[in-house]
Design an enzyme around this catalytic site. Structure first.
Site, PDB file in Angstrom:
ATOM      1  N   GLU A  44       0.874  -1.178   0.000  1.00  0.00           N
ATOM      2  CA  GLU A  44       0.000   0.000   0.000  1.00  0.00           C
ATOM      3  C   GLU A  44       0.906   1.221   0.000  1.00  0.00           C
ATOM      4  O   GLU A  44       1.641   1.462   0.941  1.00  0.00           O
ATOM      5  CB  GLU A  44      -0.908   0.027   1.230  1.00  0.00           C
ATOM      6  CG  GLU A  44      -1.835   1.220   1.236  1.00  0.00           C
ATOM      7  CD  GLU A  44      -2.403   1.502   2.611  1.00  0.00           C
ATOM      8  OE1 GLU A  44      -2.402   2.679   3.019  1.00  0.00           O
ATOM      9  OE2 GLU A  44      -2.822   0.551   3.283  1.00  0.00           O
ATOM     10  N   CYS A  93      -3.534   7.665   4.675  1.00  0.00           N
ATOM     11  CA  CYS A  93      -3.331   7.252   3.283  1.00  0.00           C
ATOM     12  C   CYS A  93      -4.610   7.380   2.480  1.00  0.00           C
ATOM     13  O   CYS A  93      -4.573   7.442   1.248  1.00  0.00           O
ATOM     14  CB  CYS A  93      -2.800   5.832   3.229  1.00  0.00           C
ATOM     15  SG  CYS A  93      -3.781   4.648   4.162  1.00  0.00           S
TER      16      CYS A  93
END
Length: 514
Positions: free
Chosen positions: A257, A294
């Site tokens: 990620e 994020c």
């Protein structure tokens, strides 16, 4: 010198042999603790997890492992107040932001405990139905999923020291795979304390949950073909991980990620109520966790005729956000996690400002109970780009802090094209009142996002938030976002299992389902 936090490896607590790296309070600047992994026998630690904890976990059924997760959750819940204190001190978060991390982690763990209960007294999973291999139905194929006989290495980011651990560890442990977590150094205290509490409670088999605090040097070198590694962080580090011999030659499974330029889109003719929801969500995503998520909104798109109205409304909300010491009850947004992070955000903001107009200037807001010369606090700044087509920087540069850029679009097709210039993102959110238009927009953007979050007035009070990652839904994203997948309910278990086809008689295959 402050306390040196212990690592937990090879089923026991271990101190590093070096002086350690200091962890600081990002508001007060005081030293809180030190972490160090110097001198640890990493090879022995990985071998212990692989050879001792792995078989012990795999000897249990999914339901039994789910019960272990439930017991771990009770330990975490019992120590929740202490975790809040650590988060405030080490991450500079206000209570609501701490809840996203601490309570979100505990909730996610509990979700996987319940899923384990539902899987029952099995030790493997079936994947699909039996399929004939010829005209004669006596000989068929059945795909099965079994826990990988390796270790799960987690290299985690600084922004979610609790949730980032448990959203990965929950599915891994439920699958029967031992975990070694390397938390980001700046905020390692909370991860370390949670692991220590769980280990000392004696719930899991020795070595099933380990933590290495400090340098990550040598960790990737310990990986073997049936191990897995999950990384959350920068694209630059992700590239290093992907090129490591364990991955490039040993085919170690990797989940990444990475960076993500997430978007929010107010659809054409959405109506005033949807505009209000859009404004509220953009402001919330800019300020929650000080923009250090994020999944935070980095680009916000509105029809061109609503650009000025949206800019004024978002700026008005941001102006009401009090920033400073999270221990002050009037403060609604705390600090960035370190001086280094503050410098990085300021540098990125300065670069973006060369290509945008400032719609709300956070530098003009005073801090509450915080010394600007010491505290890593930064008020939110809203930028605007009236020409998003000719401005590539706003689609390429992610500032990991309380910064977002508002942009106008001509029509829906133009908006979707601008969103896709993010080259793959974790999440996009859509705002409107027409169910048909929202459905079409969601499908238009789904191929380039891990999640599409649709907010209409009828779910205004129940929607879970653009940036809030729920364990029932997929977390991850294609392209620039890393190409990884986490959570998504039982889908998360796929990463920790190996799929194989068993070709045999129908009678043999029926026994697999027993």
């Amino acid at each position: 010198m402050s306390e040196l936090l212990l690592n937990h490896l090879s089923g026991r607590a271990q101190a590093g042999t070096g002086p350690g790296t200091a962890l600081h309070d990002p508001v007060l600047g005081t030293e809180l603790a030190r972490v160090d992994a110097t001198g640890l026998d990493l090879a022995a630690g990985f071998a212990f997890a692989r050879e001792q904890a792995g078989p012990a976990l795999r000897a249990l059924t999914y339901a039994q492992r789910g019960a272990l997760l439930a017991a771990v959750g009770k330990v975490l819940q019992a120590n929740r107040d202490r975790y809040y204190e650590i988060s405030t001190a080490n991450s500079g978060t206000v209570k609501n932001d701490t809840a996203v991390d601490v309570d979100g982690g505990i909730y996610t763990l509990g979700t996987y405990a319940k899923l384990g209960e539902g899987l029952g007294e099995r030790k493997h999973l079936l994947d699909g139905e039996m399929v004939r291999l010829g005209k004669d139905p006596a000989f068929q194929s059945q795909h099965v999923l079994l826990p990988t006989r390796g270790v799960a290495l987690f290299i985690n980011a600084f922004n979610f020291p609790s949730w980032g651990l448990w959203e990965k560890a929950g599915p891994a442990l439920l699958s029967g795979v031992p975990v070694i977590v390397k938390p980001a150094t700046a905020t390692a205290w909370l991860t370390q304390r949670m692991v220590q509490d769980v280990v000392e409670a004696g719930i899991l088999p020795p070595g099933a949950l380990s933590v290495v605090c400090g340098s990550s040097a040598g960790l990737m070198d310990q990986l073997q073909p049936f191990d897995v590694v999950s990384f959350t962080g920068s694209a630059e580090t992700a590239a290093i991980i992907r090129s490591h011999p364990a991955v490039a030659r040993g085919s170690v499974r990797v989940n990444i990620e990475a960076d993500s330029i997430n978007s929010a889109v107010l659809l054409p003719d959405a109506g005033s109520e949807s505009l209000d929801l859009f404004v509220k969500e953009v402001a919330r995503e800019m300020t929650q966790k000080s923009g250090q998520k994020c999944t935070a909104i980095r680009r916000a798109f509105v029809p061109s005729d609503l650009y000025d109205a949206a800019a004024q409304a978002i700026a008005a909300r941001l102006a009401k956000t009090t920033v400073g010491n999270p221990r002050n009850e009037t403060v609604r947004m705390g600090a960035l996690v370190s001086r280094g992070q503050l410098a990085a955000v300021r540098g990125g903001l300065a670069e973006l400002q060369q290509h945008t107009e400032v719609l709300h200037d956070g530098s003009q807001q005073a801090l509450v109970d915080a010394d600007p010369a010491v505290a890593c606090c930064m008020a939110p700044t809203l930028l605007g780009a009236r020409d998003p087509d000719g401005n590539p920087v706003v689609h390429d540069l992610e500032v990991f802090g309380p910064v977002a850029t508002l942009m106008p679009y001509r029509d829906a097709a133009h908006a979707f094209a601008l969103v896709r210039r993010g080259q793959g993102s974790l999440v996009a959110s859509l705002y409107g009142s027409d169910a048909g238009a929202l459905s079409a927009a969601a499908l238009e953007l789904a191929d380039s996002h891990g999640r599409v979050h649709v907010i209409s007035p009828d779910v205004a009070a129940t929607q879970t938030g653009h940036g809030n990652v729920m364990p029932q839904s997929l977390h991850g994203g294609p392209g620039r976002a890393g190409g990884g997948e986490e959570l998504g309910g039982l889908r998360a278990l796929n990463f920790y299992h190996r799929r194989a086809a068993v070709q045999a008689s129908t009678g043999v295959l029926q026994n697999l389902a027993a």
